[in-house]
Design a protein around this motif. Structure first.
Motif, mmCIF file in Angstrom:
data_model
loop_
_atom_site.group_PDB
_atom_site.id
_atom_site.type_symbol
_atom_site.label_atom_id
_atom_site.label_comp_id
_atom_site.label_asym_id
_atom_site.label_seq_id
_atom_site.Cartn_x
_atom_site.Cartn_y
_atom_site.Cartn_z
ATOM 1 N N ILE A 202 -113.706 -29.228 -68.152
ATOM 2 C CA ILE A 202 -114.208 -28.713 -69.429
ATOM 3 C C ILE A 202 -114.067 -27.194 -69.517
ATOM 4 O O ILE A 202 -113.836 -26.643 -70.603
ATOM 5 N N ASP A 203 -114.186 -26.501 -68.387
ATOM 6 C CA ASP A 203 -114.059 -25.036 -68.413
ATOM 7 C C ASP A 203 -112.626 -24.619 -68.762
ATOM 8 O O ASP A 203 -112.415 -23.672 -69.529
ATOM 9 N N LEU A 204 -111.656 -25.332 -68.192
ATOM 10 C CA LEU A 204 -110.257 -25.029 -68.521
ATOM 11 C C LEU A 204 -109.969 -25.357 -69.976
ATOM 12 O O LEU A 204 -109.296 -24.593 -70.678
ATOM 13 N N PHE A 205 -110.475 -26.477 -70.438
ATOM 14 C CA PHE A 205 -110.300 -26.860 -71.839
ATOM 15 C C PHE A 205 -110.862 -25.778 -72.765
ATOM 16 O O PHE A 205 -110.216 -25.348 -73.721
ATOM 17 N N LYS A 206 -112.061 -25.308 -72.450
ATOM 18 C CA LYS A 206 -112.707 -24.287 -73.275
ATOM 19 C C LYS A 206 -111.886 -23.002 -73.275
ATOM 20 O O LYS A 206 -111.685 -22.379 -74.325
ATOM 21 N N SER A 207 -111.399 -22.597 -72.097
ATOM 22 C CA SER A 207 -110.592 -21.376 -71.997
ATOM 23 C C SER A 207 -109.274 -21.520 -72.740
ATOM 24 O O SER A 207 -108.830 -20.591 -73.428
ATOM 25 N N LEU A 208 -108.647 -22.674 -72.600
ATOM 26 C CA LEU A 208 -107.371 -22.918 -73.270
ATOM 27 C C LEU A 208 -107.519 -22.825 -74.783
ATOM 28 O O LEU A 208 -106.699 -22.191 -75.466
ATOM 29 N N GLU A 230 -94.290 -24.210 -69.324
ATOM 30 C CA GLU A 230 -93.449 -25.407 -69.254
ATOM 31 C C GLU A 230 -94.275 -26.657 -69.524
ATOM 32 O O GLU A 230 -93.845 -27.561 -70.245
ATOM 33 N N ILE A 231 -95.455 -26.692 -68.933
ATOM 34 C CA ILE A 231 -96.340 -27.835 -69.160
ATOM 35 C C ILE A 231 -96.820 -27.861 -70.606
ATOM 36 O O ILE A 231 -96.843 -28.913 -71.258
ATOM 37 N N VAL A 232 -97.189 -26.696 -71.123
ATOM 38 C CA VAL A 232 -97.631 -26.611 -72.522
ATOM 39 C C VAL A 232 -96.528 -27.089 -73.452
ATOM 40 O O VAL A 232 -96.762 -27.897 -74.362
ATOM 41 N N ALA A 233 -95.306 -26.631 -73.224
ATOM 42 C CA ALA A 233 -94.169 -27.012 -74.066
ATOM 43 C C ALA A 233 -93.890 -28.505 -73.981
ATOM 44 O O ALA A 233 -93.544 -29.154 -74.985
ATOM 45 N N SER A 234 -94.046 -29.070 -72.785
ATOM 46 C CA SER A 234 -93.805 -30.502 -72.592
ATOM 47 C C SER A 234 -94.766 -31.345 -73.432
ATOM 48 O O SER A 234 -94.364 -32.323 -74.065
ATOM 49 N N VAL A 235 -96.035 -30.953 -73.440
ATOM 50 C CA VAL A 235 -97.019 -31.686 -74.238
ATOM 51 C C VAL A 235 -96.738 -31.501 -75.724
ATOM 52 O O VAL A 235 -96.757 -32.465 -76.503
ATOM 53 N N LEU A 236 -96.459 -30.274 -76.127
ATOM 54 C CA LEU A 236 -96.195 -30.003 -77.549
ATOM 55 C C LEU A 236 -95.023 -30.815 -78.066
ATOM 56 O O LEU A 236 -95.047 -31.322 -79.200
ATOM 57 N N SER A 237 -94.000 -30.961 -77.250
ATOM 58 C CA SER A 237 -92.792 -31.678 -77.687
ATOM 59 C C SER A 237 -93.094 -33.131 -78.012
ATOM 60 O O SER A 237 -92.440 -33.732 -78.879
ATOM 61 N N VAL A 256 -106.693 -31.314 -75.801
ATOM 62 C CA VAL A 256 -107.220 -32.071 -74.667
ATOM 63 C C VAL A 256 -106.092 -32.458 -73.721
ATOM 64 O O VAL A 256 -106.203 -32.296 -72.496
ATOM 65 N N GLU A 257 -104.981 -32.943 -74.268
ATOM 66 C CA GLU A 257 -103.867 -33.355 -73.417
ATOM 67 C C GLU A 257 -103.257 -32.160 -72.686
ATOM 68 O O GLU A 257 -102.918 -32.255 -71.495
ATOM 69 N N MET A 258 -103.128 -31.034 -73.367
ATOM 70 C CA MET A 258 -102.594 -29.840 -72.702
ATOM 71 C C MET A 258 -103.498 -29.428 -71.539
ATOM 72 O O MET A 258 -103.022 -29.117 -70.445
ATOM 73 N N ALA A 259 -104.814 -29.412 -71.784
ATOM 74 C CA ALA A 259 -105.757 -29.018 -70.737
ATOM 75 C C ALA A 259 -105.682 -29.966 -69.547
ATOM 76 O O ALA A 259 -105.686 -29.531 -68.386
ATOM 77 N N ASN A 260 -105.607 -31.262 -69.817
ATOM 78 C CA ASN A 260 -105.552 -32.229 -68.735
ATOM 79 C C ASN A 260 -104.263 -32.126 -67.922
ATOM 80 O O ASN A 260 -104.265 -32.261 -66.704
ATOM 81 N N GLU A 261 -103.162 -31.860 -68.590
ATOM 82 C CA GLU A 261 -101.878 -31.709 -67.893
ATOM 83 C C GLU A 261 -101.881 -30.437 -67.056
ATOM 84 O O GLU A 261 -101.316 -30.403 -65.951
ATOM 85 N N LEU A 262 -102.516 -29.384 -67.557
ATOM 86 C CA LEU A 262 -102.554 -28.135 -66.805
ATOM 87 C C LEU A 262 -103.428 -28.280 -65.556
ATOM 88 O O LEU A 262 -103.152 -27.639 -64.525
ATOM 89 N N VAL A 263 -104.452 -29.109 -65.629
ATOM 90 C CA VAL A 263 -105.308 -29.337 -64.469
ATOM 91 C C VAL A 263 -104.543 -30.056 -63.369
ATOM 92 O O VAL A 263 -104.685 -29.754 -62.175
ATOM 93 N N SER A 264 -103.683 -30.984 -63.766
ATOM 94 C CA SER A 264 -102.997 -31.820 -62.794
ATOM 95 C C SER A 264 -101.704 -31.215 -62.257
ATOM 96 O O SER A 264 -100.976 -31.840 -61.492
ATOM 97 N N GLN A 265 -101.416 -29.979 -62.673
ATOM 98 C CA GLN A 265 -100.159 -29.358 -62.232
ATOM 99 C C GLN A 265 -100.152 -29.100 -60.721
ATOM 100 O O GLN A 265 -101.182 -28.909 -60.119
#
Length: 265
Positions: A202-208, A230-237, A256-265
């Motif tokens: 949730i902290d990463l989501f809030k910051s993002l 790269e991860i952000v662009a992948s989700v956006l696409s 939410v999806e961007m935040a979750n993908e960034l956590v799992s990088q």
């Protein structure tokens, strides 16, 4: 209250329009199994209607000068407590432990100058009222209830919509207050979502979300330089966007999806 000296520093604008007062209280699902929090009861216009309807009422008031008038107004009731002091410094968790209730509601005419901090205090302390019916500055109401792609859509919109379904109910003229403020108001209703999207951090989501809207006229490529683009662009696409998009065009689900993908990088 005729000789009461209003303090501008406390954002004191007391509601006096009986029609609006009743509309606000009628917009909340108050019953005898509920605990209602009112921040800033002031002259007690809303309080007078809330207390007879609810099981318990917890009132936070910054101005101790109002103690006698509020107690006189509520003399026939015993199901309320008034805590005097700065609500933003209150220990909400400890205060709420004294009560047993099925539903927690917030019904209030919030001081304009600390509206957002008051709402965020509940979120930050992991206290999620089942419903909030609050009167706020009209401009803030439009921001909270804004739709994707509109000029009022911002970080606060996204973050609060993660927890709540938010609806603007009706506008309130500045003429309904004493003293008359310089802006109009609006009443919003926030219903706690029964199901929320899964957020891994949730902290990463809030910051993002905050950083995405840091400069509203700039794209995500510029605002999110500190993230893995790269991860952000992948989700956006996946949603038909690229890094040239502005945050105001992205839904809660995408953040939410961007935040979750960034956590799992």
């Amino acid at each position: 209250m005729k000789r009461f000296e209003f303090k501008k520093s406390l954002g004191q604008n007391f509601l006096h329009d009986q029609n609006i007062i009743h509309k606000i209280v009628d917009s909340a699902d108050i019953d005898k199994n509920s605990l209602v929090i009112e921040v800033g009861p002031g002259g007690g216009a809303l309080t007078e209607l809330i207390v007879p309807l609810c099981g318990q009422a917890l009132l936070y008031e910054a101005d101790r000068r109002l103690e006698s008038s509020l107690q006189q107004l509520l003399y026939q009731y015993s199901n309320y407590e008034i805590i005097f002091g700065d609500f933003l410094e209150a220990d909400l968790s400890s205060d709420l432990k004294r009560y047993h209730y099925d539903k927690l509601y917030v019904v209030a005419n919030l001081p304009y100058y600390i509206t957002t901090p008051i709402i965020m205090k509940f979120i930050d302390e992991n206290i999620f009222p089942d419903q909030m019916v609050i009167m706020v500055q009209k401009e803030v109401a439009y921001r909270l209830a804004a739709k994707v792609g509109t000029k009022d859509y911002g970080s606060l919109t996204v973050f609060l919509n993660y927890y709540y379904d938010i609806q603007k109910l009706f506008d309130v003229s500045r003429n309904c207050f004493t003293p008359k403020p310089n802006v109009d108001s609006a009443v919003i209703r926030m219903n706690l979502k029964e199901e929320r999207l899964k957020v891994n951090n949730i902290d990463l989501f809030k910051s993002l979300v905050r950083d995405s809207f840091l400069y509203k006229r700039k794209t995500l490529r510029n605002n999110l330089k500190g993230y893995n683009l790269e991860i952000v662009a992948s989700v956006l696409s996946k949603y038909g966007f690229d890094l040239s998009v502005r945050a105001e065009n992205l839904s809660l689900e995408i953040f939410v999806e961007m935040a979750n993908e960034l956590v799992s990088q």
